[in-house]
Design a protein around this motif. Structure first.
Motif, PDB file in Angstrom:
ATOM      1  N   VAL A  38      44.851  49.442  38.466  1.00 11.63           N
ATOM      2  CA  VAL A  38      44.075  50.232  39.450  1.00 11.63           C
ATOM      3  C   VAL A  38      42.456  49.238  39.597  1.00 11.63           C
ATOM      4  N   CYS A  39      41.963  48.965  38.398  1.00 13.51           N
ATOM      5  CA  CYS A  39      40.508  48.467  38.012  1.00 13.51           C
ATOM      6  C   CYS A  39      40.543  47.039  38.697  1.00 13.51           C
ATOM      7  N   LEU A  40      41.671  46.257  38.549  1.00 13.87           N
ATOM      8  CA  LEU A  40      41.662  44.884  38.960  1.00 13.87           C
ATOM      9  C   LEU A  40      40.645  43.956  38.104  1.00 13.87           C
ATOM     10  N   ALA A  41      40.614  44.433  36.704  1.00 13.98           N
ATOM     11  CA  ALA A  41      39.811  43.808  35.978  1.00 13.98           C
ATOM     12  C   ALA A  41      40.386  42.463  35.303  1.00 13.98           C
ATOM     13  N   CYS A  42      41.800  42.765  35.230  1.00 13.65           N
ATOM     14  CA  CYS A  42      42.575  41.672  34.502  1.00 13.65           C
ATOM     15  C   CYS A  42      43.303  40.653  35.398  1.00 13.65           C
ATOM     16  N   ALA A  43      42.486  40.238  36.341  1.00 12.73           N
ATOM     17  CA  ALA A  43      43.170  39.155  37.191  1.00 12.73           C
ATOM     18  C   ALA A  43      43.354  37.848  36.760  1.00 12.73           C
ATOM     19  N   VAL A  44      44.329  37.286  37.003  1.00 13.71           N
ATOM     20  CA  VAL A  44      44.841  36.112  36.530  1.00 13.71           C
ATOM     21  C   VAL A  44      45.148  34.844  37.672  1.00 13.71           C
ATOM     22  N   ALA A  45      44.685  34.011  37.694  1.00 12.83           N
ATOM     23  CA  ALA A  45      44.757  32.974  39.097  1.00 12.83           C
ATOM     24  C   ALA A  45      46.330  32.629  38.761  1.00 12.83           C
ATOM     25  N   ASP A  46      46.784  32.570  40.141  1.00 10.72           N
ATOM     26  CA  ASP A  46      48.335  32.025  40.365  1.00 10.72           C
ATOM     27  C   ASP A  46      48.252  30.637  40.284  1.00 10.72           C
ATOM     28  N   ARG A  47      49.271  29.810  39.431  1.00 10.08           N
ATOM     29  CA  ARG A  47      49.287  28.405  39.598  1.00 10.08           C
ATOM     30  C   ARG A  47      49.819  27.832  40.793  1.00 10.08           C
ATOM     31  N   ARG A  48      50.528  28.560  41.432  1.00 12.02           N
ATOM     32  CA  ARG A  48      51.336  27.913  42.559  1.00 12.02           C
ATOM     33  C   ARG A  48      50.369  28.141  44.101  1.00 12.02           C
ATOM     34  N   ASP A  49      49.611  29.222  43.941  1.00 13.83           N
ATOM     35  CA  ASP A  49      48.869  29.646  45.196  1.00 13.83           C
ATOM     36  C   ASP A  49      47.383  30.029  44.747  1.00 13.83           C
ATOM     37  N   SER A  50      46.590  29.205  45.121  1.00 14.04           N
ATOM     38  CA  SER A  50      45.117  29.468  44.883  1.00 14.04           C
ATOM     39  C   SER A  50      44.704  30.607  45.393  1.00 14.04           C
ATOM     40  N   GLN A  51      45.142  31.155  46.518  1.00 16.46           N
ATOM     41  CA  GLN A  51      44.658  32.373  46.950  1.00 16.46           C
ATOM     42  C   GLN A  51      45.311  33.742  46.560  1.00 16.46           C
TER      43      GLN A  51
END
Length: 266
Positions: free
Chosen positions: A233-246
């Motif tokens: 819900v809070c989206l605080a633990c976002a991690v970048a996707d290696r295959r898609d920079s967006q």
């Protein structure tokens, strides 16, 4: 997912600032997966206001209706300092089991379990489950790293399972004086594993993730990150996707265990 007020049935120090706590839990925790986590809050008072995430360190059946849930933690702030002051008979608000854990091992090849510092917390649970298969036990190697000998936690639990444990410390106070990734890579060159499971500091995980590309090995990493809700819900633990920079993934929903090829590590 279970939201429950659990009674503490065991609490003990394992080093100067690290503790192991056992909670009486819902029987559903007997089916928890290694790598999953719980969100914990001390119910009295407002500090800390939000729950804190802890890896499931161990889980076992106590009876037909109850399980024992263990967490391993280091005192690093007000919340964990209050937790260290709790005693058997006290109760905690616990939400879990949450997240995606480690996947089943491949049908062949040795298995490497790598832990740096407090990254050992989910590895004990994983080792327990893997060793239920007696044929697998002799194919598992454990690599523990820490800054000092005092940070090499839980080696006794792995040794009780009959697993070989390679130790490294930054200061040379126990084991080899090097990074834990060094003996892992040396062993890969001798006997490539079917899978590496890892949890620890970002630099360690990034290096081990690189082994997936260099040697064509499957690698799963359990990342340690801040979480506020544990539910996406809070989206605080976002991690970048290696295959898609967006695109971003979230540790609480899509992890905390990821295929090392899925995400960007620091």
């Amino acid at each position: 997912m279970i939201d429950e007020r659990m009674e503490i049935i065991g609490a003990e120090p394992v080093s100067t600032d690290c503790y192991r706590m056992t909670l009486q839990a819902h029987i559903g925790y007997a089916d928890a997966c290694p790598g999953q986590f719980v969100m914990v809050r001390i119910p009295d008072g407002v500090t800390p206001l939000l729950r804190r995430p802890f890896s499931i360190h161990r889980s076992r059946r106590l009876s037909a209706s109850q399980a024992a849930l263990e967490i391993l933690y280091r005192v690093v702030g007000k919340g964990t300092r209050r937790l260290a002051g709790c005693r058997p008979g006290d109760r905690l608000d616990v939400l879990g089991p949450l997240g995606r854990g480690f996947s089943a091992p491949p049908p062949s090849g040795p298995l490497f379990l790598a832990a740096g510092g407090m990254g050992v917390a989910p590895m004990v649970f994983l080792a327990d489950r893997l060793c239920r298969d007696e044929n697998r036990q002799r194919d598992i190697r454990v690599f523990l790293g820490g800054r000092t000998a005092e940070e090499l936690l839980c080696r006794d639990r792995f040794e009780e399972l009959g697993l070989p444990v390679a130790l490294t410390t930054d200061d040379g106070s126990d084991g080899d004086q090097c990074l834990v990734t060094h003996p892992i890579e040396a062993q890969i060159r001798l006997t490539p594993p079917g899978m590496i499971y890892a949890c620890g500091p970002p630099g360690m995980l990034s290096c081990i993730a690189g082994f997936a590309d260099t040697y064509g090995i499957r690698v799963e990493v359990s990342i340690e990150t801040l979480m506020a809700c544990g539910l996406g819900v809070c989206l605080a633990c976002a991690v970048a996707d290696r295959r898609d920079s967006q695109r971003y993934r979230h540790a609480c929903l899509h992890g905390p265990v990821f295929d090392a090829r899925e995400i960007l590590l620091p």
